[in-house]
Scaffold this motif. Structure first.
Motif, mmCIF file in Angstrom:
data_model
loop_
_atom_site.group_PDB
_atom_site.id
_atom_site.type_symbol
_atom_site.label_atom_id
_atom_site.label_comp_id
_atom_site.label_asym_id
_atom_site.label_seq_id
_atom_site.Cartn_x
_atom_site.Cartn_y
_atom_site.Cartn_z
ATOM 1 N N THR A 119 0.833 -1.204 0.000
ATOM 2 C CA THR A 119 0.000 0.000 0.000
ATOM 3 C C THR A 119 0.865 1.250 0.000
ATOM 4 O O THR A 119 2.032 1.231 0.415
ATOM 5 N N ASN A 120 0.256 2.332 -0.461
ATOM 6 C CA ASN A 120 0.944 3.612 -0.473
ATOM 7 C C ASN A 120 -0.098 4.705 -0.298
ATOM 8 O O ASN A 120 -1.245 4.546 -0.751
ATOM 9 N N TYR A 121 0.304 5.804 0.365
ATOM 10 C CA TYR A 121 -0.630 6.878 0.687
ATOM 11 C C TYR A 121 -0.031 8.243 0.375
ATOM 12 O O TYR A 121 1.188 8.445 0.477
ATOM 13 N N ALA A 122 -0.906 9.168 0.075
ATOM 14 C CA ALA A 122 -0.490 10.565 -0.020
ATOM 15 C C ALA A 122 -0.132 11.057 1.379
ATOM 16 O O ALA A 122 -0.723 10.620 2.375
ATOM 17 N N ASP A 123 0.817 11.954 1.447
ATOM 18 C CA ASP A 123 1.245 12.473 2.748
ATOM 19 C C ASP A 123 0.082 13.079 3.527
ATOM 20 O O ASP A 123 0.035 13.003 4.753
ATOM 21 N N SER A 124 -0.846 13.682 2.809
ATOM 22 C CA SER A 124 -1.959 14.389 3.452
ATOM 23 C C SER A 124 -2.922 13.454 4.177
ATOM 24 O O SER A 124 -3.710 13.910 5.008
ATOM 25 N N VAL A 125 -2.869 12.156 3.881
ATOM 26 C CA VAL A 125 -3.816 11.220 4.513
ATOM 27 C C VAL A 125 -3.127 10.138 5.330
ATOM 28 O O VAL A 125 -3.803 9.321 5.975
ATOM 29 N N LYS A 126 -1.810 10.112 5.317
ATOM 30 C CA LYS A 126 -1.080 9.089 6.084
ATOM 31 C C LYS A 126 -1.465 9.136 7.555
ATOM 32 O O LYS A 126 -1.527 10.201 8.157
ATOM 33 N N GLY A 127 -1.709 7.958 8.115
ATOM 34 C CA GLY A 127 -2.087 7.868 9.521
ATOM 35 C C GLY A 127 -3.570 8.063 9.770
ATOM 36 O O GLY A 127 -4.048 7.805 10.878
ATOM 37 N N ARG A 128 -4.306 8.507 8.740
ATOM 38 C CA ARG A 128 -5.753 8.718 8.889
ATOM 39 C C ARG A 128 -6.569 7.785 8.001
ATOM 40 O O ARG A 128 -7.656 7.365 8.383
ATOM 41 N N PHE A 129 -6.057 7.505 6.813
ATOM 42 C CA PHE A 129 -6.771 6.668 5.841
ATOM 43 C C PHE A 129 -6.087 5.304 5.747
ATOM 44 O O PHE A 129 -4.853 5.212 5.853
ATOM 45 N N THR A 130 -6.895 4.278 5.505
ATOM 46 C CA THR A 130 -6.371 2.935 5.302
ATOM 47 C C THR A 130 -7.053 2.288 4.109
ATOM 48 O O THR A 130 -8.289 2.238 4.056
ATOM 49 N N ILE A 131 -6.255 1.809 3.158
ATOM 50 C CA ILE A 131 -6.792 1.092 2.002
ATOM 51 C C ILE A 131 -6.636 -0.403 2.265
ATOM 52 O O ILE A 131 -5.608 -0.850 2.799
ATOM 53 N N SER A 132 -7.666 -1.150 1.918
ATOM 54 C CA SER A 132 -7.618 -2.598 2.118
ATOM 55 C C SER A 132 -8.471 -3.267 1.052
ATOM 56 O O SER A 132 -9.191 -2.585 0.305
ATOM 57 N N ARG A 133 -8.404 -4.581 0.984
ATOM 58 C CA ARG A 133 -9.218 -5.278 -0.008
ATOM 59 C C ARG A 133 -9.740 -6.577 0.564
ATOM 60 O O ARG A 133 -9.133 -7.172 1.456
ATOM 61 N N ASP A 134 -10.880 -6.984 0.035
ATOM 62 C CA ASP A 134 -11.488 -8.265 0.355
ATOM 63 C C ASP A 134 -11.638 -9.015 -0.967
ATOM 64 O O ASP A 134 -12.566 -8.742 -1.732
ATOM 65 N N ASN A 135 -10.724 -9.927 -1.233
ATOM 66 C CA ASN A 135 -10.748 -10.636 -2.514
ATOM 67 C C ASN A 135 -12.023 -11.460 -2.686
ATOM 68 O O ASN A 135 -12.526 -11.611 -3.801
ATOM 69 N N ALA A 136 -12.544 -11.977 -1.594
ATOM 70 C CA ALA A 136 -13.759 -12.792 -1.689
ATOM 71 C C ALA A 136 -14.955 -11.970 -2.155
ATOM 72 O O ALA A 136 -15.862 -12.495 -2.799
ATOM 73 N N LYS A 137 -14.931 -10.676 -1.821
ATOM 74 C CA LYS A 137 -16.035 -9.791 -2.208
ATOM 75 C C LYS A 137 -15.680 -8.931 -3.410
ATOM 76 O O LYS A 137 -16.486 -8.089 -3.823
ATOM 77 N N ASN A 138 -14.471 -9.106 -3.948
ATOM 78 C CA ASN A 138 -14.013 -8.294 -5.088
ATOM 79 C C ASN A 138 -14.177 -6.804 -4.802
ATOM 80 O O ASN A 138 -14.615 -6.032 -5.665
ATOM 81 N N THR A 139 -13.805 -6.421 -3.607
ATOM 82 C CA THR A 139 -14.028 -5.050 -3.162
ATOM 83 C C THR A 139 -12.776 -4.492 -2.489
ATOM 84 O O THR A 139 -12.106 -5.205 -1.729
ATOM 85 N N VAL A 140 -12.490 -3.244 -2.804
ATOM 86 C CA VAL A 140 -11.426 -2.501 -2.138
ATOM 87 C C VAL A 140 -12.081 -1.406 -1.296
ATOM 88 O O VAL A 140 -13.053 -0.782 -1.736
ATOM 89 N N TYR A 141 -11.546 -1.201 -0.107
ATOM 90 C CA TYR A 141 -12.115 -0.227 0.815
ATOM 91 C C TYR A 141 -11.132 0.910 1.076
ATOM 92 O O TYR A 141 -9.920 0.738 0.995
ATOM 93 N N LEU A 142 -11.689 2.061 1.419
ATOM 94 C CA LEU A 142 -10.886 3.164 1.912
ATOM 95 C C LEU A 142 -11.519 3.612 3.224
ATOM 96 O O LEU A 142 -12.588 4.237 3.222
ATOM 97 N N GLN A 143 -10.890 3.249 4.333
ATOM 98 C CA GLN A 143 -11.349 3.675 5.645
ATOM 99 C C GLN A 143 -10.752 5.044 5.938
ATOM 100 O O GLN A 143 -9.523 5.197 5.929
ATOM 101 N N MET A 144 -11.606 6.005 6.177
ATOM 102 C CA MET A 144 -11.166 7.380 6.390
ATOM 103 C C MET A 144 -11.537 7.814 7.802
ATOM 104 O O MET A 144 -12.732 7.860 8.142
#
Length: 117
Positions: free
Chosen positions: A57-82
């Motif tokens: 994973t990689n993040y913009a400096d402006s969101v580091k520590g606040r946003f998290t990107i993750s994925r669920d392959n079983a659901k074919n879905t990527v999430y952005l927790q903000m």
């Protein structure tokens, strides 16, 4: 061809949280990279977060520590927790899929995030 559809946007107060979803039309496990971008009014679209097929994973400096990107392959879905959202996070958030190492991209229609009291 890959289709992606974003959801989860809305209005939230400063300091609040939202989770965005990017649902893909097929398996995401082998997709080279999936990105979240955002575009605020009058500003250029900017890259917010990336997750690759290896899980890096990689993040913009402006969101580091606040946003998290993750994925669920079983659901074919990527999430952005903000978390700890700020008014400057207000933008339309877009998901983009890059199926292979070649620069061919598939965009979603976007979802509006508004951070305001």
């Amino acid at each position: 061809q890959v289709q992606v559809v974003e959801s989860g946007g809305g209005l939230v107060q400063p300091g609040g949280s939202l989770r965005l979803s990017c649902a893909a039309s097929g398996s995401i496990s082998s997709i080279y990279a999936i990105n979240w971008f955002r575009q605020a009014p009058g500003k250029q679209r900017e890259l917010v977060a990336t997750i690759t097929s290896t899980g890096s994973t990689n993040y913009a400096d402006s969101v580091k520590g606040r946003f998290t990107i993750s994925r669920d392959n079983a659901k074919n879905t990527v999430y952005l927790q903000m978390n700890s959202l700020k008014p400057e996070d207000t933008a339309v958030y877009y998901c983009r899929a890059q199926p292979t190492i070649y620069p061919r991209y598939y965009w979603g229609q976007g979802t509006q995030v508004t951070v305001s009291s």
